[in-house]
Design an enzyme around this catalytic site. Sequence first.
Site, short mmCIF file in Angstrom:
data_model
loop_
_atom_site.label_atom_id
_atom_site.label_comp_id
_atom_site.label_asym_id
_atom_site.label_seq_id
_atom_site.Cartn_x
_atom_site.Cartn_y
_atom_site.Cartn_z
N CYS A 271 -45.05 25.60 -43.58
CA CYS A 271 -46.32 25.18 -42.99
C CYS A 271 -47.33 25.12 -44.12
CB CYS A 271 -46.77 26.19 -41.96
SG CYS A 271 -45.52 26.50 -40.71
N ARG B 172 -46.14 19.49 -45.70
CA ARG B 172 -45.40 20.74 -45.52
C ARG B 172 -45.03 20.96 -44.05
NH1 ARG B 172 -45.95 24.22 -49.78
NH2 ARG B 172 -45.45 25.96 -48.44
N TRP C 80 -44.83 23.31 -39.12
CA TRP C 80 -43.48 22.78 -38.90
C TRP C 80 -42.81 23.86 -38.07
CZ3 TRP C 80 -38.38 24.24 -39.86
CH2 TRP C 80 -37.44 23.24 -39.67
N ASN D 128 -47.22 31.41 -42.57
CA ASN D 128 -46.16 30.50 -43.04
C ASN D 128 -44.97 31.39 -43.38
OD1 ASN D 128 -44.55 28.56 -44.16
ND2 ASN D 128 -45.61 28.54 -46.13
N GLY D 129 -43.87 31.20 -42.66
CA GLY D 129 -42.68 32.01 -42.93
C GLY D 129 -41.99 32.38 -41.63
N GLU E 267 -26.90 10.03 -51.90
CA GLU E 267 -28.36 10.12 -51.96
C GLU E 267 -28.98 8.99 -51.15
OE1 GLU E 267 -30.52 12.06 -52.33
OE2 GLU E 267 -32.31 10.85 -52.56
N LYS F 202 -31.67 9.18 -47.79
CA LYS F 202 -32.94 8.43 -47.66
C LYS F 202 -32.94 7.66 -46.34
CE LYS F 202 -34.76 10.15 -50.10
NZ LYS F 202 -34.00 11.19 -50.65
N GLU G 117 -33.22 10.06 -43.25
CA GLU G 117 -34.44 10.85 -43.03
C GLU G 117 -35.67 9.99 -42.77
OE1 GLU G 117 -35.68 13.45 -46.21
OE2 GLU G 117 -35.00 12.08 -47.73
N HIS H 179 -8.15 7.76 -44.06
CA HIS H 179 -7.71 9.07 -43.55
C HIS H 179 -8.50 9.48 -42.32
CE1 HIS H 179 -5.14 9.58 -47.01
NE2 HIS H 179 -6.13 9.20 -47.78
N LYS I 145 -41.86 18.53 -46.30
CA LYS I 145 -41.56 18.30 -47.71
C LYS I 145 -41.00 19.55 -48.38
CE LYS I 145 -41.56 16.07 -51.61
NZ LYS I 145 -40.54 15.02 -51.82
C1 AGP Z 1 -35.02 14.77 -49.78
O1 AGP Z 1 -35.52 13.48 -49.56
C2 AGP Z 1 -35.49 15.75 -48.73
N1 AGP Z 1 -36.90 15.78 -48.64
C3 AGP Z 1 -34.87 17.12 -48.89
O2 AGP Z 1 -33.48 16.97 -48.79
C4 AGP Z 1 -35.17 17.84 -50.22
O3 AGP Z 1 -34.52 17.19 -51.28
C5 AGP Z 1 -34.64 19.27 -50.11
O4 AGP Z 1 -35.34 19.92 -49.08
C6 AGP Z 1 -34.77 20.06 -51.41
O5 AGP Z 1 -36.12 20.17 -51.76
P1 AGP Z 1 -36.48 20.69 -53.23
O6 AGP Z 1 -35.95 19.69 -54.20
O7 AGP Z 1 -37.97 20.80 -53.23
O8 AGP Z 1 -35.82 22.04 -53.40
#
Ligand code: AGP
Length: 604
Positions: free
Chosen positions: A2, A27, A74, A98-99, A477, A481, A484, A500, A599
Site C-alpha cells: 500500500c 503501490r 492493495w 502497510n504490511g 517475459e 506483459k 498483466e 507433450h 507495482k
Molecule cells: C512485472 O511487470 C510485474 N510488475 C511483477 O512481476 C514484478 O516484476 C515483480 O513483482 C517483481 O518486482 P521487483 O522487480 O520490484 O522485485
Amino acid sequence: MCGIIGYVGNDNAAKIILDGLKMLQYRGYDSAGIAFHSGQNVEIYKCVGKIEDLEETLGNKGDVFSCGFGHTRWATHGSVRQPNAHPHFFGKVTLVHNGIIENYKDLIDKYDLKDRLQTTCDSEVAAALLDIFYSGDPFEAIRKLLEEIRGTYAFVVMFEDIEDTMYAFRKVSPIVACSHEDERLLASDLMPISLMTDEYFILPEDTVLEMNRKGITLYDADHNEVRPEYRKIDWKADQYDKKGYPFFMEKEISEQPEAIRKTIEHRITDGLPDLSKDGLDEDFVRDIDSIEIIACGTSYHAGLAAKVIFEKYAGIKTNVSLASEFIYSGNIFSKRPLFLSISQSGETIDTIEAVEKAKKAGYPAIGIINVKDSSLSRICDVSLYTDAGPEIAVASTKAYTCQLSLMYLLAFYIGLVKGKVGRDEARSLIRELQKLPEKVQEVIDRKDEFHLLSKRFLDHKDLFLIGRGPDYLALLEGTLKIKEITYIHAEAYASGELKHGPIALIETGMPVIALMTQDELMLKESSNVKETRARGAKVLVIIKESLLPHLGQKVDTILIKDYHDDFILFVAVVILQILAYYIAIDKGLDVDKPRNLAKVVTVE
Ligand code: AGP
C-alpha cells in the site's frame, strides 16, 4: 503493498497528501482514505476506488487542516469495500498500515475483540490494541503493541488527544521521511518526498518517529533520541511526469535505449566491463563456483535469460529460483555460491526474505536493483544499480532490459576475471552490448506497425506464445506483459514441449505468436509452427530477417533486423512489450494500473 503519506505543516495538508497519494497509487489502488487532526478530534474520509474518487468524497472539507495522513490500498486482509479502506480507527486511535499482521486472529481472541471490530482487517486489530494500551503515553502503547504483533508493518498513527502530531514505526515495509523548513513529510517511498526536498532519511526499524510542527524526533526502544541518517535523492521529481505520453508504460518503453545506455556506459572502461565503481572487485567474484539467482516476476524472467549468459561466458553453473519458492525449499548449494537477487523496487518481500535466508547461511549476496537505498540494497553485500530511473507503470519494461544488460556486463566481467573470456572477446561482446540502445530504438520506431498487428488479438481470451531456447525465455517475459495488462490468458511454451500435451489446447482460429531468432533452432521452430497451423492456429511469426527464407510457410510476420543471437532477445522482448501495450490500449484498459496488481509486492 500500500502507499502511505503523512504531513504536518501548513494548512494545505489535504492537497499535499492527495498529490502524494497519486504518486503512490502504483503501490495499490483498490481503495483510498485520508485522516486529518483538527486539534480536537480526527476526521476520516475514505472510499473504494482511486485517489480521484477520494478527492470527490472529500470535496473541500480538507482545506483547513495542517496535519494528516493518507493511504492507498492493495487489499490483503478483507475485501475491497469502504469499511476496509484505511485509515482505520478505534477509540482514540486512527492509523494507516502497510504490511500484514500474521497473528491478528489470535489477538482478536486474546483481547476479546470479535464484537468490537467493524471489519475483518488486521490493521483495525492493531488500532484496537493501541487504543487498549493507550493511557496518555503513545510510546508505551506502541511498545506494548510491538510486543504483541508478528508480521510486517509500516504504521502511521494519530491519537485524538495529541494534536498536530503523528507517530510512525516499521518492520520491513518502508517509510522514508524529511523535514523542510516548517513542513514535515513521511511516505512509503521517495516520490512525494522529492517534491519537497532532496534530503531524506529512512526510518530505521526498532525506532519510533514522532512528527509535529516542532520537527521530527526518533526514539529507540529505551526512549533515547536517535539521530536520523540523512541521504540525498539523486533524481528529479519531474521524472515522475508522463511527459506527454498517455501512459507511463509507453514512456518507459520509449526510455529503454537511454536507460540501457546509462546503465552500461559508465561500467565500461577501455572497452572492457568495469564494476569497480559498484564496489565489486575481482576478489569478490574470482572464487565463486556457482550463481544462485533469486527474483520474482519480470525480474525472474531477466534472471532466466541471464543464466544462459552466465553459463556461456562466465562458465559458472547458474540456478534461477522464484524467490517465493526459494524461501521454503531445502536448498543444496555449491561450496562458494554467489547469490544474485534482481529487483526493480528493491522492496519485494519474497526476494528480501530469500536473500535474508542466503545471508543467514553465510553466503555473499549482490543485488541488481533499480531503487537506491531500498530495503533489498540494505541487506546485499553489493548493490549494482540499474540506471533506468523511476519505473511507475506496474508492468515492468525498462527495468527488465536494464537488469539484463547489467547482468550481461557482469557475466563478461566474471568471465574475464576467471579467464573464461579473453580481453579481445570481451571487447567484442561489449561492442555488441553497446549496440543495444540503437537496436531497441529501431523497434520502438516501428510501434505503429506492431499496433496494427496487435489488433488480431483483441477479441481472444487465450493466446499461445511458442519458441525454443532464448526465444522461449523472451516469450516468458512477453507473456507476463500480455497477462498483466490485457487480461488475455497468454501462455508461453517451449515449442518442443507442445506435443507433450499443450497442443491439445489448439483450436481453429486460436492465436499463436512464434518467436524465431536463433539460427540453430530455426528448422525445428518452423515445424512447430506447422504443427499448430495444421490444427487451425492463426500464427504471427516474429523472425530474424535472415531466417525468413527458411520459414517455409506463408504466415504473417514481424521481421527483426539481424543481430547477434545472444543479444537479439532484448529486441524481441521490446516488440512483445509494445504488442501487449497496444492490445491493452485498444481494449480501453488502465495500462499503468492493471486490476488486482500493484507495482511493489511487499506482502508474501
Ligand atoms: C512485472 O511487470 C510485474 N510488475 C511483477 O512481476 C514484478 O516484476 C515483480 O513483482 C517483481 O518486482 P521487483 O522487480 O520490484 O522485485
